[in-house]
Write a protein that holds these residues in place. Structure first.
Motif, mmCIF file in Angstrom:
data_model
loop_
_atom_site.group_PDB
_atom_site.id
_atom_site.type_symbol
_atom_site.label_atom_id
_atom_site.label_comp_id
_atom_site.label_asym_id
_atom_site.label_seq_id
_atom_site.Cartn_x
_atom_site.Cartn_y
_atom_site.Cartn_z
ATOM 1 N N LYS A 1 0.838 -1.196 0.000
ATOM 2 C CA LYS A 1 0.000 0.000 0.000
ATOM 3 C C LYS A 1 0.883 1.261 0.000
ATOM 4 C CE LYS A 1 -4.110 1.825 2.301
ATOM 5 N NZ LYS A 1 -3.702 3.184 2.578
ATOM 6 N N GLU A 2 1.905 1.263 0.866
ATOM 7 C CA GLU A 2 2.804 2.432 0.898
ATOM 8 C C GLU A 2 3.504 2.615 -0.443
ATOM 9 O OE1 GLU A 2 4.048 2.482 5.619
ATOM 10 O OE2 GLU A 2 5.036 1.055 4.296
ATOM 11 N N ASN A 3 3.771 1.485 -1.092
ATOM 12 C CA ASN A 3 4.452 1.556 -2.387
ATOM 13 C C ASN A 3 3.575 2.133 -3.493
ATOM 14 O OD1 ASN A 3 7.186 0.939 -2.998
ATOM 15 N ND2 ASN A 3 6.880 -1.039 -1.997
ATOM 16 N N ARG A 4 2.295 2.352 -3.188
ATOM 17 C CA ARG A 4 1.424 3.014 -4.167
ATOM 18 C C ARG A 4 1.336 4.513 -3.904
ATOM 19 N NH1 ARG A 4 -1.489 -2.166 -3.796
ATOM 20 N NH2 ARG A 4 -2.899 -1.442 -2.169
ATOM 21 N N ASP A 5 1.939 4.966 -2.808
ATOM 22 C CA ASP A 5 1.814 6.382 -2.458
ATOM 23 C C ASP A 5 3.141 7.075 -2.180
ATOM 24 O OD1 ASP A 5 -0.977 6.867 -2.543
ATOM 25 O OD2 ASP A 5 -1.221 5.635 -0.753
ATOM 26 N N ILE A 6 4.057 6.363 -1.536
ATOM 27 C CA ILE A 6 5.233 7.064 -1.002
ATOM 28 C C ILE A 6 6.319 7.355 -2.050
ATOM 29 C CG2 ILE A 6 7.117 6.906 0.694
ATOM 30 C CD1 ILE A 6 5.077 5.663 2.632
ATOM 31 N N PRO A 7 6.747 6.381 -2.826
ATOM 32 C CA PRO A 7 7.757 6.758 -3.845
ATOM 33 C C PRO A 7 7.159 7.824 -4.768
ATOM 34 C CG PRO A 7 7.577 4.355 -3.662
ATOM 35 C CD PRO A 7 6.420 4.938 -2.892
#
Ligand SMILES: Cc1cc2nc3c(=O)[nH]c(=O)nc-3n(C[C@H](O)[C@H](O)[C@H](O)COP(=O)(O)O)c2cc1C
Length: 344
Positions: free
Chosen positions: A179-185
């Motif tokens: 999930k974080e990989n869909r927002d943070i980078p």
């Protein structure tokens, strides 16, 4: 450019979300957007319950099946099965960052193995006639996206991939959840635009953080297609403008209530087949997103649809909440089956 060029707007593959019921609902809203399945592992396709994994209804066309895997022979076998099922396209996942997927050596970690991706695409293309496409990131971890994305694109272009959909951010494989990989980078649309300049003859589609059809239109001056993920799921009404705006066609529904009426018929049929109301109704929660009454609509659907024996009355009750506000077109429930008119 190949015939693949026709797909200007796609709804992204999303695990647990873009199941056949979701796709049926999205198809009520747009006849032309390309709809993706959830990712299916090639091993599961070859060895598992194919009907459960791949079954879909004719109304879903054009529909593309996304595979995960990295064994070229197995991917080819899976692609052939996908084609036999009647899918319009098969896509290889080179973007998913979950641990489960990494241990199987597929998904985003394949950004490090362009030759293996190309070998897989070549093996798939050798056995199917439908387009074979790839969905990737711009890089992973410490890769330089200038180098990594070109390397992947060069490799798959050399084996005549039919299209490349690029999620315009890196995946960080260590330390971030999917999930974080869909927002943070951070998003880097320019990187994808440069890729298109480098490959004028190859279909390049962009994905990531595109939230409206205006944003999609702006992207179209740089790339060939736009893939909408979370925006299409959480605010599906935006799909109702796709056909007129991007395909020169008439939009299939004029109002949300008309969309509800069409999906209602589908719901009744599926309930008769033994489906549970919640399995279908969870996909329509976002239909009134941003409209007064949205909260009551969602509440009705989430609370009532999970009750044992819940049926079409849950949808009717949720629509009545909207009607009470005098919003949308205030079709009476009795008129639902005949719905076809009304303003937005
Ligand atoms: C719930 C969920 C599941 C996803 N599953 C997949 C998947 O199976 N395959 C894939 O390539 N991407 C998957 N993605 C990523 C989306 O396809 C898309 O690349 C990402 O959400 C960024 O686009 P967006 O900002 O428009 O949502 C998933 C995204 C979400 C939210």
């Amino acid at each position: 450019m190949t015939k693949y060029q026709a797909h200007k707007i796609a709804v992204a593959p999303m695990m647990e979300w873009t199941d056949p019921y979701c796709r049926a609902f999205h198809r009520v809203l747009t006849r032309h957007a390309l709809l993706y399945t959830e990712m299916v592992a090639s091993a599961a396709v070859v060895h598992g319950d194919r009907q459960r994994l791949l079954g879909f209804r004719d109304l879903e066309h054009p529909v593309a099946c996304q595979l995960g895997g990295s064994d070229p022979r197995q991917l080819a076998e899976a692609a052939r099965i996908v084609e036999d099922f009647g899918y319009d396209e098969v896509n290889l996942n080179v973007g998913c960052p979950s641990d489960r997927v990494q241990s199987g050596r597929f998904g985003a970690c394949l950004m490090r193995e362009p030759d293996l991706v190309a070998e897989s695409v070549a093996a798939m293309k050798a056995v199917v006639r439908i387009p074979v496409t790839v969905k990737c990131r711009i890089g992973v971890d410490d890769q330089d996206p200038e180098v990594a994305l070109d390397a992947l694109a060069d490799a798959v272009a050399a084996v005549k991939v039919d299209g490349l959909w690029v999620h315009a951010r890196k995946a960080w494989l260590k330390g971030l959840s999917p999930k974080e990989n869909r927002d943070i980078p951070p998003l880097d649309y320019d990187r994808v635009h440069r890729l298109k300049q480098r490959f004028p003859d190859l279909f390049i589609g962009i994905n990531g953080g595109i939230g409206s059809l205006d944003e999609a239109s702006a992207q179209m001056s740089h790339v060939d297609g736009v893939m909408l993920g979370r925006a299409a799921y959480h605010d599906p009404w935006l799909l109702a403008g796709v056909d007129s705006r991007f395909h020169g066609a008439v939009d299939p529904v004029e109002s949300r209530a008309e969309a509800v009426a069409r999906f209602r018929s589908f719901l009744i049929e599926r309930l008769q087949d033994g489906a549970r109301a919640n399995q279908l109704l969870r996909h329509v929660l976002g239909l009134y997103h941003g409209v007064p009454g949205a909260r009551a609509w969602r509440r009705r659907l989430t609370v009532d649809a999970v009750r044992p024996g819940a049926g079409v009355e849950v949808l009717d009750a949720a629509l009545a909440e909207i009607d009470q506000l005098g919003l949308d077109n205030s079709l009476g429930l009795g008129q639902l089956e005949l719905a076809g008119a009304g303003g937005r």
